[in-house]
Design a protein around this motif. Sequence first.
Motif, PDB file in Angstrom:
ATOM      1  N   TYR A   1      43.756  31.033  26.338  1.00 14.75           N
ATOM      2  CA  TYR A   1      44.867  31.583  27.115  1.00 14.75           C
ATOM      3  C   TYR A   1      45.566  32.743  26.409  1.00 14.75           C
ATOM      4  O   TYR A   1      46.484  33.342  26.963  1.00 14.75           O
ATOM      5  N   GLN A   2      45.125  33.100  25.200  1.00 15.58           N
ATOM      6  CA  GLN A   2      45.654  34.285  24.530  1.00 15.58           C
ATOM      7  C   GLN A   2      45.149  35.565  25.182  1.00 15.58           C
ATOM      8  O   GLN A   2      45.733  36.627  24.996  1.00 15.58           O
ATOM      9  N   ALA A   3      44.058  35.479  25.925  1.00  8.94           N
ATOM     10  CA  ALA A   3      43.469  36.648  26.580  1.00  8.94           C
ATOM     11  C   ALA A   3      44.178  36.860  27.917  1.00  8.94           C
ATOM     12  O   ALA A   3      43.825  36.264  28.925  1.00  8.94           O
ATOM     13  N   SER A   4      45.176  37.719  27.914  1.00 14.37           N
ATOM     14  CA  SER A   4      46.034  37.843  29.094  1.00 14.37           C
ATOM     15  C   SER A   4      45.310  38.393  30.322  1.00 14.37           C
ATOM     16  O   SER A   4      45.632  38.006  31.441  1.00 14.37           O
ATOM     17  N   ALA A   5      44.322  39.275  30.160  1.00 17.85           N
ATOM     18  CA  ALA A   5      43.598  39.773  31.335  1.00 17.85           C
ATOM     19  C   ALA A   5      42.843  38.624  32.007  1.00 17.85           C
ATOM     20  O   ALA A   5      42.772  38.543  33.236  1.00 17.85           O
TER      21      ALA A   5
ATOM     22  N   HIS B   1      36.305  39.858  44.361  1.00 17.58           N
ATOM     23  CA  HIS B   1      37.573  39.695  45.091  1.00 17.58           C
ATOM     24  C   HIS B   1      38.758  40.247  44.290  1.00 17.58           C
ATOM     25  O   HIS B   1      39.546  41.033  44.805  1.00 17.58           O
ATOM     26  N   VAL B   2      38.870  39.821  43.036  1.00 16.72           N
ATOM     27  CA  VAL B   2      40.032  40.211  42.224  1.00 16.72           C
ATOM     28  C   VAL B   2      40.016  41.707  41.934  1.00 16.72           C
ATOM     29  O   VAL B   2      41.059  42.369  41.985  1.00 16.72           O
ATOM     30  N   ALA B   3      38.858  42.267  41.638  1.00 14.95           N
ATOM     31  CA  ALA B   3      38.781  43.703  41.352  1.00 14.95           C
ATOM     32  C   ALA B   3      39.218  44.540  42.539  1.00 14.95           C
ATOM     33  O   ALA B   3      39.713  45.665  42.366  1.00 14.95           O
ATOM     34  N   ALA B   4      39.084  44.008  43.750  1.00 13.83           N
ATOM     35  CA  ALA B   4      39.473  44.747  44.957  1.00 13.83           C
ATOM     36  C   ALA B   4      40.950  44.585  45.307  1.00 13.83           C
ATOM     37  O   ALA B   4      41.463  45.291  46.182  1.00 13.83           O
ATOM     38  N   LEU B   5      41.648  43.690  44.642  1.00 10.36           N
ATOM     39  CA  LEU B   5      43.071  43.487  44.940  1.00 10.36           C
ATOM     40  C   LEU B   5      43.895  44.689  44.492  1.00 10.36           C
ATOM     41  O   LEU B   5      43.658  45.235  43.404  1.00 10.36           O
ATOM     42  N   PRO B   6      44.873  45.105  45.307  1.00 12.26           N
ATOM     43  CA  PRO B   6      45.711  46.248  44.912  1.00 12.26           C
ATOM     44  C   PRO B   6      46.488  45.999  43.623  1.00 12.26           C
ATOM     45  O   PRO B   6      46.792  46.938  42.891  1.00 12.26           O
TER      46      PRO B   6
ATOM     47  N   TRP C   1      45.391  44.493  40.983  1.00  8.44           N
ATOM     48  CA  TRP C   1      44.535  44.481  39.789  1.00  8.44           C
ATOM     49  C   TRP C   1      44.492  45.865  39.169  1.00  8.44           C
ATOM     50  O   TRP C   1      44.130  46.841  39.812  1.00  8.44           O
ATOM     51  N   ARG C   2      44.840  45.950  37.870  1.00  8.26           N
ATOM     52  CA  ARG C   2      44.861  47.225  37.151  1.00  8.26           C
ATOM     53  C   ARG C   2      43.611  47.347  36.288  1.00  8.26           C
ATOM     54  O   ARG C   2      43.597  46.980  35.110  1.00  8.26           O
ATOM     55  N   LEU C   3      42.562  47.875  36.915  1.00  8.93           N
ATOM     56  CA  LEU C   3      41.242  47.946  36.293  1.00  8.93           C
ATOM     57  C   LEU C   3      41.267  48.686  34.955  1.00  8.93           C
ATOM     58  O   LEU C   3      40.690  48.225  33.975  1.00  8.93           O
TER      59      LEU C   3
ATOM     60  N   PRO D   1      37.468  41.947  36.035  1.00 11.71           N
ATOM     61  CA  PRO D   1      37.742  40.505  35.956  1.00 11.71           C
ATOM     62  C   PRO D   1      36.461  39.729  35.611  1.00 11.71           C
ATOM     63  O   PRO D   1      35.382  40.058  36.094  1.00 11.71           O
ATOM     64  N   ILE D   2      36.610  38.725  34.790  1.00 10.33           N
ATOM     65  CA  ILE D   2      35.497  37.883  34.344  1.00 10.33           C
ATOM     66  C   ILE D   2      34.314  38.763  33.922  1.00 10.33           C
ATOM     67  O   ILE D   2      33.202  38.642  34.406  1.00 10.33           O
ATOM     68  N   ASN D   3      34.579  39.637  32.970  1.00 11.92           N
ATOM     69  CA  ASN D   3      33.536  40.547  32.489  1.00 11.92           C
ATOM     70  C   ASN D   3      32.630  39.857  31.465  1.00 11.92           C
ATOM     71  O   ASN D   3      32.814  38.679  31.143  1.00 11.92           O
ATOM     72  N   GLN D   4      31.655  40.578  30.977  1.00 10.74           N
ATOM     73  CA  GLN D   4      30.675  40.020  30.049  1.00 10.74           C
ATOM     74  C   GLN D   4      31.330  39.429  28.799  1.00 10.74           C
ATOM     75  O   GLN D   4      30.960  38.344  28.359  1.00 10.74           O
TER      76      GLN D   4
END
Length: 171
Positions: free
Chosen positions: A14-18, A76-81, A83-85, A91-94
């Motif tokens: 939970y330290q990984a805020s993104a 879904h999350v990447a398409a949300l307004p 979400w600050r890419l 989201p949930i990257n490698q």
Amino acid sequence: LVYVARDVAFLGGYQASAFNKTLLLTGALTKGPTRRFAETLRWALDCTGEGGMQRFAPGFKSTLRVRLIHALVRRHVAALPSWRLREWGLPINQIDMAATLLGAASVPLLGARVLGMLQTRAERDAATHSARYLGWVMGVDERWLPSDEPQALRLLYEFLLSISNPDETSV
């Protein structure tokens, strides 16, 4: 091992805020971290049970389900307004997936050793091999899948340096 997995690896994530922001935007944290840990533990037990990762066995099917859920959530999350890419990345990257996998696989073994529960080299190698296979089935790029425990711990350390940015979501 379960206590080390929960209290160090799982809660430490939970330290990984993104990553937390993804969980918050999907509502995954509304059911609470205890339930989320129980679901993760059920998955791990399915995977590590006898024959659990054979084709169509419970662990194999659960792992494919997780891969599909990650892909759907990522889209879904990447398409949300909201979400600050540029700031938070995909989201949930490698790296998120690899760090989660390596934390769940490596930290409990290391913690168990600190508590006096020793493992043979063959047991540690088997655990690393299992994590590597699980990661591959889950869709983690092979370059982030370690071939031995020292490499797993080194990768996890590097990942944590890059993704640990605690903020108000870490609470």
